[in-house]
Design an enzyme around this catalytic site. Structure first.
Site, mmCIF file in Angstrom:
data_model
loop_
_atom_site.group_PDB
_atom_site.id
_atom_site.type_symbol
_atom_site.label_atom_id
_atom_site.label_comp_id
_atom_site.label_asym_id
_atom_site.label_seq_id
_atom_site.Cartn_x
_atom_site.Cartn_y
_atom_site.Cartn_z
ATOM 1 N N GLU A 33 10.776 -4.053 5.359
ATOM 2 C CA GLU A 33 9.842 -3.560 6.372
ATOM 3 C C GLU A 33 10.366 -3.759 7.798
ATOM 4 O O GLU A 33 9.674 -3.482 8.769
ATOM 5 C CB GLU A 33 8.485 -4.249 6.213
ATOM 6 C CG GLU A 33 7.837 -4.010 4.862
ATOM 7 C CD GLU A 33 7.505 -2.551 4.584
ATOM 8 O OE1 GLU A 33 7.505 -1.724 5.520
ATOM 9 O OE2 GLU A 33 7.237 -2.223 3.420
ATOM 10 N N TYR A 72 0.801 -1.228 0.000
ATOM 11 C CA TYR A 72 0.000 0.000 0.000
ATOM 12 C C TYR A 72 0.831 1.274 0.000
ATOM 13 O O TYR A 72 0.287 2.363 -0.093
ATOM 14 C CB TYR A 72 -0.922 0.008 1.223
ATOM 15 C CG TYR A 72 -0.171 -0.121 2.535
ATOM 16 C CD1 TYR A 72 0.354 0.999 3.169
ATOM 17 C CD2 TYR A 72 0.031 -1.360 3.124
ATOM 18 C CE1 TYR A 72 1.060 0.878 4.354
ATOM 19 C CE2 TYR A 72 0.725 -1.488 4.313
ATOM 20 C CZ TYR A 72 1.239 -0.369 4.920
ATOM 21 O OH TYR A 72 1.933 -0.489 6.087
ATOM 22 N N GLY A 73 2.140 1.157 0.092
ATOM 23 C CA GLY A 73 2.970 2.356 0.212
ATOM 24 C C GLY A 73 4.127 2.357 -0.757
ATOM 25 O O GLY A 73 3.947 2.275 -1.967
ATOM 26 N N THR A 74 5.351 2.443 -0.227
ATOM 27 C CA THR A 74 6.530 2.565 -1.077
ATOM 28 C C THR A 74 6.793 1.324 -1.914
ATOM 29 O O THR A 74 7.534 1.383 -2.893
ATOM 30 C CB THR A 74 7.790 2.882 -0.245
ATOM 31 O OG1 THR A 74 8.068 1.782 0.630
ATOM 32 C CG2 THR A 74 7.615 4.171 0.547
ATOM 33 N N LEU A 75 6.174 0.194 -1.567
ATOM 34 C CA LEU A 75 6.339 -1.028 -2.355
ATOM 35 C C LEU A 75 5.437 -1.059 -3.586
ATOM 36 O O LEU A 75 5.604 -1.908 -4.454
ATOM 37 C CB LEU A 75 6.063 -2.267 -1.493
ATOM 38 C CG LEU A 75 7.133 -2.587 -0.455
ATOM 39 C CD1 LEU A 75 6.614 -3.616 0.543
ATOM 40 C CD2 LEU A 75 8.407 -3.078 -1.126
#
Length: 147
Positions: free
Chosen positions: A87, A21-24
């Site tokens: 993470e 949901y983010g930087t990935l």
């Protein structure tokens, strides 16, 4: 009239899935599609939760009535280990994220996926991201995947 619906995702029961949901996400600072072994994109999806900005990256808190936007990928065990390191949940957890298995809404059905949830203690003064979409939050109303 042409059918513009997305094809149904191909979901295999013999592989693990991850919700990012983010930087990935594609185009993000840690774009999962650039990692090896390559993941297999399944589809865009949502899950119940709230998204918060921690500056250069977001944090997800699971549950509630809000939806967080993300992408679902089929991943190998080797790629999962890389994601755990990114993470910071392995080899030793920093206490920032917890890895959880949750049902993600994929075209009206639930699919069990791994997701990285931020520890609530990390959210002191972190603003909530309206709409639950990190990419839109970073780039405004234009999703860079569509550009």
């Amino acid at each position: 009239m042409p059918d513009h619906r997305s094809p149904a995702p191909v979901i295999r029961a013999d592989v693990d899935h991850v919700f990012v949901y983010g930087t990935l996400r594609r185009g993000g600072a840690n774009d999962i599609t650039l990692l090896k072994p390559a993941p297999i994109f399944i589809c865009m999806a949502t899950l119940a939760g709230r998204l918060f900005s921690l500056g250069a990256y977001p944090g997800l808190v699971l549950g509630g009535q809000e939806a967080v936007v993300g992408e679902v990928y089929a991943v190998s065990p080797a790629l999962q280990r890389q994601l755990d390191q990114i993470e910071e949940v392995a080899p030793v957890s920093t206490g920032e994220y917890d890895k959880r298995r949750v049902a993600v809404s994929v075209q009206g059905s639930g699919l069990d996926c791994w997701v990285y949830e931020i520890h609530p203690s990390r959210l002191l003064h972190a603003p909530e991201i309206p709409g639950g979409d990190w990419i839109v939050h970073l780039h405004g109303d234009i999703d860079p995947r569509d550009a």
